[in-house]
Design a protein around this motif. Structure first.
Motif, PDB file in Angstrom:
ATOM      1  N   VAL A 118      25.727   0.125  -5.322  1.00  0.00           N
ATOM      2  CA  VAL A 118      26.527  -0.600  -6.328  1.00  0.00           C
ATOM      3  C   VAL A 118      28.036  -0.708  -5.735  1.00  0.00           C
ATOM      4  N   ASP A 119      28.251   0.407  -5.374  1.00  0.00           N
ATOM      5  CA  ASP A 119      29.777   0.624  -4.731  1.00  0.00           C
ATOM      6  C   ASP A 119      29.763   0.154  -3.487  1.00  0.00           C
ATOM      7  N   ALA A 120      29.017   0.131  -2.667  1.00  0.00           N
ATOM      8  CA  ALA A 120      29.081  -0.677  -1.326  1.00  0.00           C
ATOM      9  C   ALA A 120      28.990  -2.017  -1.303  1.00  0.00           C
ATOM     10  N   GLN A 121      28.152  -2.416  -2.054  1.00  0.00           N
ATOM     11  CA  GLN A 121      27.814  -3.727  -2.359  1.00  0.00           C
ATOM     12  C   GLN A 121      28.954  -4.364  -2.950  1.00  0.00           C
ATOM     13  N   ALA A 122      29.627  -3.802  -3.874  1.00  0.00           N
ATOM     14  CA  ALA A 122      30.777  -4.327  -4.740  1.00  0.00           C
ATOM     15  C   ALA A 122      31.980  -4.436  -3.802  1.00  0.00           C
ATOM     16  N   SER A 123      32.369  -3.292  -2.777  1.00  0.00           N
ATOM     17  CA  SER A 123      33.480  -3.326  -1.795  1.00  0.00           C
ATOM     18  C   SER A 123      33.547  -4.291  -0.863  1.00  0.00           C
ATOM     19  N   ALA A 124      32.031  -4.741  -0.303  1.00  0.00           N
ATOM     20  CA  ALA A 124      32.077  -5.600   0.672  1.00  0.00           C
ATOM     21  C   ALA A 124      32.243  -6.771   0.162  1.00  0.00           C
ATOM     22  N   LEU A 125      31.592  -7.072  -1.036  1.00  0.00           N
ATOM     23  CA  LEU A 125      31.900  -8.529  -1.898  1.00  0.00           C
ATOM     24  C   LEU A 125      33.403  -8.760  -2.117  1.00  0.00           C
ATOM     25  N   ASP A 126      33.966  -7.522  -2.423  1.00  0.00           N
ATOM     26  CA  ASP A 126      35.485  -7.838  -3.136  1.00  0.00           C
ATOM     27  C   ASP A 126      36.214  -8.337  -1.748  1.00  0.00           C
ATOM     28  N   ALA A 127      35.827  -7.969  -0.584  1.00  0.00           N
ATOM     29  CA  ALA A 127      36.609  -8.285   0.594  1.00  0.00           C
ATOM     30  C   ALA A 127      36.671 -10.046   0.829  1.00  0.00           C
ATOM     31  N   VAL A 128      35.604 -10.487   0.112  1.00  0.00           N
ATOM     32  CA  VAL A 128      35.675 -12.077   0.519  1.00  0.00           C
ATOM     33  C   VAL A 128      35.421 -12.934  -0.843  1.00  0.00           C
ATOM     34  N   ALA A 129      35.474 -12.101  -1.901  1.00  0.00           N
ATOM     35  CA  ALA A 129      35.439 -12.882  -3.199  1.00  0.00           C
ATOM     36  C   ALA A 129      36.474 -13.640  -3.700  1.00  0.00           C
ATOM     37  N   ALA A 130      36.281 -14.541  -4.412  1.00  0.00           N
ATOM     38  CA  ALA A 130      37.347 -15.581  -5.156  1.00  0.00           C
ATOM     39  C   ALA A 130      36.722 -15.804  -6.396  1.00  0.00           C
TER      40      ALA A 130
END
Length: 168
Positions: free
Chosen positions: A84-96
């Protein structure tokens, strides 16, 4: 693959090996901009993945997160939480705010996994988690490729220091 209005995909690589870090990647953009040959990274040769990684990065926004060995081996954590942490961190870098997409579920409960990933992202995103999403959605397959290339590069660095370690 059927992406419709979903504009991001997230997957991880290196969850099962006993050596090295786990990586997650998020790819955000228009699925139509991706190369036609994007597929789950497990179905592609290392050379093909490397070529696609460059083309994916040219076509879309990419975020990559690394979960190092120290976090994986920490006695107070578990692989579901780390995924969860890994996916959320990766997504946080491109999310809007308002972005919607798919993540490859890393938990038996897809809805719970999706909620947990969305909760870990600063932006207000609509996350749908599905098992096997890397086989169903082009953006998740693209994320699978990017994560696997990052993981492969990491393992190559380990091999240079420690000798042949296989896939880790």
């Amino acid at each position: 693959m059927g992406d419709s209005e979903h504009r991001f995909g997230v997957d991880e690589a290196g969850k099962g090996p006993v050596l090295g870090s786990m990586f997650a990647a998020a790819v955000a953009g228009d699925p139509a901009d991706l190369p036609d040959s994007v597929a789950d990274s497990k179905r592609l040769s290392p050379e093909r993945r490397a070529d696609l990684d460059a083309r994916i990065r040219d076509a879309c926004e990419v975020g990559v997160a690394e979960i190092p060995v120290a976090r994986i081996d920490h006695p107070e954590t578990d692989m579901n939480a780390l995924t969860v942490d890994a996916q959320a961190s990766a997504l946080d870098a491109v999310a809007a705010d308002g972005l919607a997409g798919y993540v490859d579920a890393g938990d038996v409960d897809e809805e719970r996994f999706g909620r947990r990933v969305a909760h870990g992202v600063a932006a207000d995103v609509d996350v749908t988690a599905e098992h096997g999403a890397d086989d169903e959605y082009t953006l998740v397959a693209a994320a699978s490729v990017v994560a696997k290339v990052a993981r492969d590069s990491h393992v190559e660095t380990l091999a240079a220091a420690y000798g042949d370690v296989g896939s880790g």
